[in-house]
Design an enzyme around this catalytic site. Structure first.
Site, PDB file in Angstrom:
ATOM      1  N   HIS A   1      40.031  41.742  42.046  1.00 24.43           N
ATOM      2  CA  HIS A   1      41.023  42.056  41.489  1.00 24.43           C
ATOM      3  C   HIS A   1      42.053  41.070  42.358  1.00 24.43           C
ATOM      4  O   HIS A   1      43.046  40.595  41.637  1.00 24.43           O
ATOM      5  CB  HIS A   1      41.538  43.336  41.797  1.00 24.43           C
ATOM      6  CG  HIS A   1      42.641  44.005  41.161  1.00 24.43           C
ATOM      7  ND1 HIS A   1      42.950  43.928  39.754  1.00 24.43           N
ATOM      8  CD2 HIS A   1      43.993  44.319  41.535  1.00 24.43           C
ATOM      9  CE1 HIS A   1      43.967  44.202  39.433  1.00 24.43           C
ATOM     10  NE2 HIS A   1      44.569  44.630  40.606  1.00 24.43           N
TER      11      HIS A   1
ATOM     12  N   ASP B   1      48.657  50.885  46.133  1.00 24.23           N
ATOM     13  CA  ASP B   1      49.027  50.060  44.970  1.00 24.23           C
ATOM     14  C   ASP B   1      50.624  49.462  45.511  1.00 24.23           C
ATOM     15  O   ASP B   1      51.258  50.192  45.819  1.00 24.23           O
ATOM     16  CB  ASP B   1      49.157  50.917  43.677  1.00 24.23           C
ATOM     17  CG  ASP B   1      49.252  50.164  42.452  1.00 24.23           C
ATOM     18  OD1 ASP B   1      49.163  49.008  42.616  1.00 24.23           O
ATOM     19  OD2 ASP B   1      49.221  50.866  41.250  1.00 24.23           O
TER      20      ASP B   1
END
Length: 367
Positions: free
Chosen positions: A228, A155
């Site tokens: 995404h 992330d």
């Protein structure tokens, strides 16, 4: 991110928005009781002192706290106009998934290398203003293995560094009154881990648009339209990509079975983050929503303005002008909406004449 805190040419001191990822964080969102605005405003100038008090015990663990202020509280607490892009969080309601707008007047984003420092600062903050506020959300976050989220993917890979991080996170000279400030959007996501883990690695990778183990992006031609990465890439008409600075954290409870990601994105221009969220929940084109949302639920949503440290300590207001029926504030509110007086702030923030976010030429990259 490799940027430490910065000093600006205009002499203002930004809050500690930028810095290396910290292993621990606490996110506190509070609402302020009516009538307590003056006391809370005074307290916000003292938060840096509390940070020094707690952080002095272990300076090498880099305790910090970023304070953000919501639109509705700004109008109640300050006599000066609110920052140009500060408004209630815009709910995104797609055909399948929704990003809700939830209550929140102040965000305290507390970070350190040790959770005990974060906890002590949070304890002292609420000890000082607990009778003046209600805590509407409290999340204790932690880093998960090698910077991965609970879904197993790294992330923050696309976070900007160095000057690009400064340009992305802080308001620039185009808005002199807010230069050195920032905007931050936060959302608490919970994940359906059993459903996610039932997918093959290949299907998980397709949802993200990158390889799980190596963290390498797929080639542009191999990225699904609802991945995404595709929906979170924002470019303007000349192909310039606009970035935000994320500092997401994992949270969870074995007892309750709640596992999630606390999303936090700083930007000098919050419309970049808002466009990402519109793409994710509505789709681009509409209906092509983010595949990850089939396994992730947005529980909260807030937008805050992060003023400079100088402003928190001295807003520079004319105290005589800070009255409940302040004419200047009424004019600002009138400019924000032409809707009837009984319309809620959330509805006013969502409503635009053409259904867009009103951010000009920003769009997602069509890769």
């Amino acid at each position: 991110m490799t940027v430490q805190n910065v000093a600006l040419p205009n002499g203002r001191t930004p809050q500690h928005v930028l810095g290396p990822p910290a292993p621990s964080a606490i996110f506190l969102v509070v609402t302020v009781h009516p009538g307590a605005e003056a006391e809370v405003k005074d307290f916000l100038g003292d938060v840096s002192g509390l940070v020094r008090t707690v952080g002095f015990r272990s300076r090498e663990d880099h305790l910090s706290c970023v304070t953000g202020i919501g639109a509705l509280l700004w109008d109640r607490m300050y006599s000066i106009p609110r920052p140009a892009q500060l408004h209630p969080f815009i709910e995104q309601r797609g055909d399948t998934h929704t990003a809700p707008s939830t209550p929140g007047d102040i965000l305290f984003h507390i970070r350190a290398r040790r959770i005990d420092l974060c906890f002590e600062l949070a304890r002292l903050i609420i000890g000082e203003i607990g009778s003046l506020v209600d805590v509407v959300d409290e999340v204790h976050g932690f880093r998960y293995f090698d910077e991965r989220d609970i879904l197993g993917f790294v992330d923050g890979t696309e976070n900007p560094d160095d000057q690009e991080a400064i340009d992305s996170a802080y308001v620039g000279p185009e808005d002199p009154d807010c230069e050195g400030g920032s905007y931050v959007i936060v959302q608490k996501y919970t994940h359906e881990m059993k459903d996610w883990e039932s997918l093959s690695v290949e299907d998980q990778e397709a949802a993200f648009g990158r390889h799980k183990l190596s963290d390498m992006e797929f080639d542009d031609d191999d990225k699904a339209a609802n991945s995404h990465l595709i929906l979170n890439t924002i470019e303007d008409e000349d192909g310039t990509e606009h970035k935000i600075v994320r500092d997401n954290m994992v949270f969870g409870s074995v007892e309750s079975g709640e596992y999630g990601t606390y999303f936090i994105g700083y930007a000098g221009d919050p419309s970049v983050t808002e466009q990402m969220l519109e793409n994710m929940f509505i789709g681009d084109p509409p209906g092509t929503y983010d595949r990850i949302l089939d396994f992730s639920t947005a529980e909260t949503g807030n937008l805050f303005y992060v003023p400079t440290q100088d402003f928190l300590e001295d807003p520079g207001e004319d105290e005589d002008a800070a009255t409940d029926d302040d004419t200047g504030r009424a004019e600002v509110l009138a400019e924000d909406s032409t809707e009837p007086a009984d319309q809620t702030a959330e509805e006013a923030a969502r409503d635009t004449s053409d259904g867009s976010l009103g951010i000009g030429s920003l769009k997602r990259s069509r890769q």
